[in-house]
Each structure stands twice: as C-alpha cells, then as structure tokens.
Scaffold this motif. Structure first.
Motif, PDB file in Angstrom:
ATOM      1  N   SER A  31       0.528  -1.350   0.127  1.00 12.96           N
ATOM      2  CA  SER A  31      -0.215   0.370  -0.192  1.00 12.96           C
ATOM      3  C   SER A  31       0.653   1.172  -0.147  1.00 12.96           C
ATOM      4  O   SER A  31      -0.031   2.015   0.499  1.00 12.96           O
ATOM      5  N   SER A  32       2.015   1.326  -0.650  1.00 11.24           N
ATOM      6  CA  SER A  32       3.038   2.058  -0.500  1.00 11.24           C
ATOM      7  C   SER A  32       3.695   3.034  -1.543  1.00 11.24           C
ATOM      8  O   SER A  32       3.602   1.439  -2.434  1.00 11.24           O
ATOM      9  N   TRP A  53       1.138   2.696  -5.567  1.00  9.68           N
ATOM     10  CA  TRP A  53       0.899   2.024  -4.798  1.00  9.68           C
ATOM     11  C   TRP A  53       1.170   0.536  -5.386  1.00  9.68           C
ATOM     12  O   TRP A  53       0.865  -0.117  -5.550  1.00  9.68           O
ATOM     13  N   ASN A  74       5.196  -6.133  -7.210  1.00  5.20           N
ATOM     14  CA  ASN A  74       4.500  -6.519  -5.888  1.00  5.20           C
ATOM     15  C   ASN A  74       4.917  -7.151  -5.585  1.00  5.20           C
ATOM     16  O   ASN A  74       4.670  -7.569  -4.219  1.00  5.20           O
TER      17      ASN A  74
END
Length: 123
Positions: A31-32, A53, A74
């Motif tokens: 979530s960054s 993100w 991710n």
C-alpha cells in the motif's frame, strides 16, 4: 513499517545503462508509493521518479524524463529504476523511499528510506 534496501549502483560510462533495485520488506509495502531520490554531497536531495502503490501511475522529473523508467513488482516486493543514456550529471547517491498510497515529490513527504546506492557516470 517498511524496510528498504537499494542495490544495482556502480560505475558506468556516459551513454550506458544501469538498473537500480529497491527491495522492500514489511506488510505496508503493498500500500506504499515508492520514489527514487538522488543526492550529491553538499546539495539537497532531488526527486527522480515515483510510482503509486498499484503501479498504475508513475512520475519523473524533467531531468530524467525519457531516459529513466520506474516500475514495481509487488509479487517480489521490489521497485526498479531503469536508467538509460546516463550522463555525468546523473552521478549521485540514489535513495528509495516509501510513503502511504500516493507518491509525492518532496523528501519530507516520505516516512521510510533506504541506505542509498552510489551511481557514478564517467565522461
């Protein structure tokens, strides 16, 4: 929290390429937003590029636009900075940084930082 480790820096001739990696650990990575900054001793840290993100949105500074590309995987908790057509003025320590959700362009907006990796471009 997010822990960041940069790698991939080194010495390259002008016109060459390098790919920097920013490996992250911590549950918040997904979530960054992640950004790359660079710094030459005695100067302020400079924004280079950032990715949201989700990876859907990317941003880059005018000085690197068309030469550098930021991306993220991710599944591997890794963000990349592909640097092509390198110039001597790209020489700096490159840092990756993380903040929640959407990217920003100022160092003060980022909570977590890596230790940096040196990039040197010879003429």
């Amino acid at each position: 929290q997010v822990q960041l480790v940069e790698s991939g820096g080194g010495l390259v001739q002008a016109g060459g390429s390098l790919r920097l990696s920013c490996a992250a650990s911590g549950r918040s990575f997904i979530s960054s937003a992640i950004a790359w900054f660079r710094q030459v001793p005695g100067t302020e840290r400079e924004f280079v590029a950032a990715v949201s993100w989700s990876g859907d949105s990317t941003y880059s500074s005018d000085s690197v636009k068309g030469r550098f590309t930021i991306s993220r995987d991710n599944a591997k908790n890794t963000v990349y900075l592909q640097m092509n057509s390198l110039k001597p003025e790209d020489t700096a320590v490159y840092y990756c940084a993380a903040r929640a959700l959407q990217p920003g362009m100022f160092p003060s907006e980022y909570y977590y930082w890596g230790q940096g990796t040196q990039v040197t471009v010879s003429s």
